[in-house]
Motif scaffolding. Structure first.
Motif, PDB file in Angstrom:
ATOM      1  N   PRO A  34      19.146  11.276  48.532  1.00 22.91           N
ATOM      2  CA  PRO A  34      19.323  10.740  47.181  1.00 22.91           C
ATOM      3  C   PRO A  34      18.474  11.499  46.163  1.00 22.91           C
ATOM      4  CG  PRO A  34      18.919   8.988  48.761  1.00 22.91           C
ATOM      5  CD  PRO A  34      18.670  10.277  49.477  1.00 22.91           C
ATOM      6  N   ARG A  35      18.976  11.557  44.938  1.00 22.11           N
ATOM      7  CA  ARG A  35      18.189  12.168  43.851  1.00 22.11           C
ATOM      8  C   ARG A  35      17.172  11.142  43.400  1.00 22.11           C
ATOM      9  NH1 ARG A  35      20.872  16.194  40.026  1.00 22.11           N
ATOM     10  NH2 ARG A  35      21.911  17.531  41.540  1.00 22.11           N
ATOM     11  N   ASP A  36      15.996  11.266  43.948  1.00 23.23           N
ATOM     12  CA  ASP A  36      14.931  10.312  43.685  1.00 23.23           C
ATOM     13  C   ASP A  36      13.617  11.073  43.857  1.00 23.23           C
ATOM     14  OD1 ASP A  36      12.877   8.367  43.982  1.00 23.23           O
ATOM     15  OD2 ASP A  36      14.271   6.917  44.829  1.00 23.23           O
ATOM     16  N   PRO A  37      12.728  11.013  42.881  1.00 26.85           N
ATOM     17  CA  PRO A  37      11.474  11.752  43.017  1.00 26.85           C
ATOM     18  C   PRO A  37      10.597  11.270  44.184  1.00 26.85           C
ATOM     19  CG  PRO A  37      11.427  10.343  41.075  1.00 26.85           C
ATOM     20  CD  PRO A  37      12.815  10.293  41.612  1.00 26.85           C
ATOM     21  N   MET A  38      10.898  10.086  44.703  1.00 32.54           N
ATOM     22  CA  MET A  38      10.113   9.549  45.823  1.00 32.54           C
ATOM     23  C   MET A  38      10.671   9.987  47.185  1.00 32.54           C
ATOM     24  SD  MET A  38       7.613   7.985  44.481  1.00 32.54           S
ATOM     25  CE  MET A  38       6.970   6.831  45.675  1.00 32.54           C
ATOM     26  N   ILE A  39      11.805  10.685  47.167  1.00 31.06           N
ATOM     27  CA  ILE A  39      12.388  11.189  48.420  1.00 31.06           C
ATOM     28  C   ILE A  39      12.388  12.708  48.350  1.00 31.06           C
ATOM     29  CG2 ILE A  39      14.432  11.275  49.888  1.00 31.06           C
ATOM     30  CD1 ILE A  39      15.183   8.514  48.743  1.00 31.06           C
ATOM     31  N   GLU A  40      11.680  13.317  49.290  1.00 36.01           N
ATOM     32  CA  GLU A  40      11.563  14.770  49.292  1.00 36.01           C
ATOM     33  C   GLU A  40      12.217  15.349  50.543  1.00 36.01           C
ATOM     34  OE1 GLU A  40       8.011  18.071  49.428  1.00 36.01           O
ATOM     35  OE2 GLU A  40       7.676  16.249  48.261  1.00 36.01           O
ATOM     36  N   ARG A  41      13.159  16.247  50.328  1.00 32.85           N
ATOM     37  CA  ARG A  41      13.798  16.958  51.431  1.00 32.85           C
ATOM     38  C   ARG A  41      12.894  18.124  51.809  1.00 32.85           C
ATOM     39  NH1 ARG A  41      19.115  17.727  49.866  1.00 32.85           N
ATOM     40  NH2 ARG A  41      18.243  18.754  48.063  1.00 32.85           N
ATOM     41  N   VAL A  42      12.602  18.259  53.090  1.00 33.82           N
ATOM     42  CA  VAL A  42      11.798  19.368  53.596  1.00 33.82           C
ATOM     43  C   VAL A  42      12.645  20.106  54.623  1.00 33.82           C
ATOM     44  CG1 VAL A  42       9.698  20.048  54.813  1.00 33.82           C
ATOM     45  CG2 VAL A  42       9.654  18.068  53.263  1.00 33.82           C
ATOM     46  N   ILE A  43      12.992  21.340  54.298  1.00 32.81           N
ATOM     47  CA  ILE A  43      13.758  22.157  55.237  1.00 32.81           C
ATOM     48  C   ILE A  43      12.798  23.146  55.878  1.00 32.81           C
ATOM     49  CG2 ILE A  43      15.676  23.754  55.539  1.00 32.81           C
ATOM     50  CD1 ILE A  43      16.916  22.512  52.999  1.00 32.81           C
ATOM     51  N   VAL A  44      12.644  23.010  57.177  1.00 31.76           N
ATOM     52  CA  VAL A  44      11.749  23.897  57.923  1.00 31.76           C
ATOM     53  C   VAL A  44      12.580  24.987  58.581  1.00 31.76           C
ATOM     54  CG1 VAL A  44      10.041  22.074  58.327  1.00 31.76           C
ATOM     55  CG2 VAL A  44      11.853  22.451  59.997  1.00 31.76           C
ATOM     56  N   PRO A  45      11.957  26.108  58.934  1.00 31.94           N
ATOM     57  CA  PRO A  45      12.703  27.164  59.633  1.00 31.94           C
ATOM     58  C   PRO A  45      13.239  26.644  60.967  1.00 31.94           C
ATOM     59  CG  PRO A  45      10.522  27.939  58.963  1.00 31.94           C
ATOM     60  CD  PRO A  45      10.569  26.468  58.705  1.00 31.94           C
ATOM     61  N   GLY A  46      14.332  27.252  61.432  1.00 35.21           N
ATOM     62  CA  GLY A  46      14.863  26.896  62.741  1.00 35.21           C
ATOM     63  C   GLY A  46      13.866  27.241  63.823  1.00 35.21           C
ATOM     64  N   GLY A  47      13.991  26.623  64.937  1.00 38.58           N
ATOM     65  CA  GLY A  47      13.091  26.910  66.044  1.00 38.58           C
ATOM     66  C   GLY A  47      12.672  25.635  66.739  1.00 38.58           C
ATOM     67  N   MET A  48      12.184  25.820  67.943  1.00 38.08           N
ATOM     68  CA  MET A  48      11.799  24.694  68.774  1.00 38.08           C
ATOM     69  C   MET A  48      10.623  23.932  68.159  1.00 38.08           C
ATOM     70  SD  MET A  48      13.034  23.644  71.556  1.00 38.08           S
ATOM     71  CE  MET A  48      12.797  23.024  73.180  1.00 38.08           C
ATOM     72  N   ASN A  49      10.799  22.669  67.905  1.00 36.13           N
ATOM     73  CA  ASN A  49       9.750  21.746  67.453  1.00 36.13           C
ATOM     74  C   ASN A  49       9.148  22.071  66.089  1.00 36.13           C
ATOM     75  OD1 ASN A  49       9.949  20.249  69.885  1.00 36.13           O
ATOM     76  ND2 ASN A  49       8.634  21.749  70.893  1.00 36.13           N
ATOM     77  N   VAL A  50       9.807  22.854  65.256  1.00 40.69           N
ATOM     78  CA  VAL A  50       9.243  23.202  63.953  1.00 40.69           C
ATOM     79  C   VAL A  50       9.155  21.968  63.053  1.00 40.69           C
ATOM     80  CG1 VAL A  50       9.466  24.660  61.901  1.00 40.69           C
ATOM     81  CG2 VAL A  50      10.018  25.591  64.153  1.00 40.69           C
ATOM     82  N   ALA A  51      10.213  21.154  63.035  1.00 43.46           N
ATOM     83  CA  ALA A  51      10.185  19.925  62.238  1.00 43.46           C
ATOM     84  C   ALA A  51       9.117  18.971  62.782  1.00 43.46           C
ATOM     85  CB  ALA A  51      11.554  19.245  62.227  1.00 43.46           C
ATOM     86  N   ASP A  52       9.030  18.869  64.093  1.00 38.65           N
ATOM     87  CA  ASP A  52       8.017  18.013  64.718  1.00 38.65           C
ATOM     88  C   ASP A  52       6.616  18.472  64.331  1.00 38.65           C
ATOM     89  OD1 ASP A  52      10.247  16.970  65.920  1.00 38.65           O
ATOM     90  OD2 ASP A  52       9.710  17.580  67.953  1.00 38.65           O
ATOM     91  N   ASP A  53       6.396  19.785  64.374  1.00 40.68           N
ATOM     92  CA  ASP A  53       5.080  20.323  64.015  1.00 40.68           C
ATOM     93  C   ASP A  53       4.744  20.002  62.558  1.00 40.68           C
ATOM     94  OD1 ASP A  53       4.814  21.345  66.579  1.00 40.68           O
ATOM     95  OD2 ASP A  53       5.365  23.397  66.002  1.00 40.68           O
ATOM     96  N   TRP A  54       5.723  20.150  61.654  1.00 44.53           N
ATOM     97  CA  TRP A  54       5.487  19.874  60.236  1.00 44.53           C
ATOM     98  C   TRP A  54       5.043  18.424  60.046  1.00 44.53           C
ATOM     99  CZ3 TRP A  54       6.572  16.898  56.067  1.00 44.53           C
ATOM    100  CH2 TRP A  54       6.304  17.430  54.807  1.00 44.53           C
TER     101      TRP A  54
END
Length: 159
Positions: A42-62
């Motif tokens: 949603p377009r909401d300043p309280m919701i931030e999309r974070v796109i991490v690079p592909g790879g094993m566990n990158v989102a988990d690490d972030w």
């Protein structure tokens, strides 16, 4: 002034994102939607999309590098849940099951056993389908976690 509650969503396979957005808005909580590919939010300043690079566990690490006491992590990934619990965060699976210090050891052991069985060629069947009851249990668990954190002195974000 209390530290704000932050919500981190391990978003790639999360079936309750829309519910999280609604609850976070109601409570005024900043939410990070973490994935390794583009995802509509949603377009909401309280919701931030974070796109991490592909790879094993990158989102988990972030997520694991940022989640601390007073935060909520939504994930079905047991190793990420373990890391977040060790950092002091509250962790909830999308089916509403809270991961806690008392339950994470058994969850890790079960995950490792199932992984070993699958690598040995056993057919394990996978998780049961996500149901309306799971969605309801998740909403209850999320509300409970937020109320518990607010009682401990954590609060809404200031914009």
């Amino acid at each position: 002034m209390s530290r704000p509650i932050l919500i981190y969503i391990d978003a790639d396979a999360c079936p309750v994102k829309a519910e999280i957005y609604k609850v976070a808005e109601r409570h005024g909580l900043k939410t990070f939607v973490v994935a390794n590919s583009f995802m509509q939010v949603p377009r909401d300043p309280m919701i931030e999309r974070v796109i991490v690079p592909g790879g094993m566990n990158v989102a988990d690490d972030w997520i694991a590098e940022r989640a601390v006491e007073g935060d909520i992590v939504v994930t079905s990934d047991v190793p990420l849940a373990d890391r977040a619990i060790k950092a002091g965060a509250d962790v909830i699976a999308p089916n509403g099951r809270p991961f806690t210090e008392a339950s994470i050891g058994m969850a890790l052991a079960t995950r490792n056993l199932m992984e070993d069985l699958r690598s040995a060629g056993a057919i394990t069947g996978g998780p049961r389908p996500f149901s309306p009851r799971d969605r309801s249990a998740f909403l209850s668990a999320l509300d409970l976690a937020i109320v518990r954190l607010k009682r401990r002195g954590f609060g809404a974000a200031t914009t």
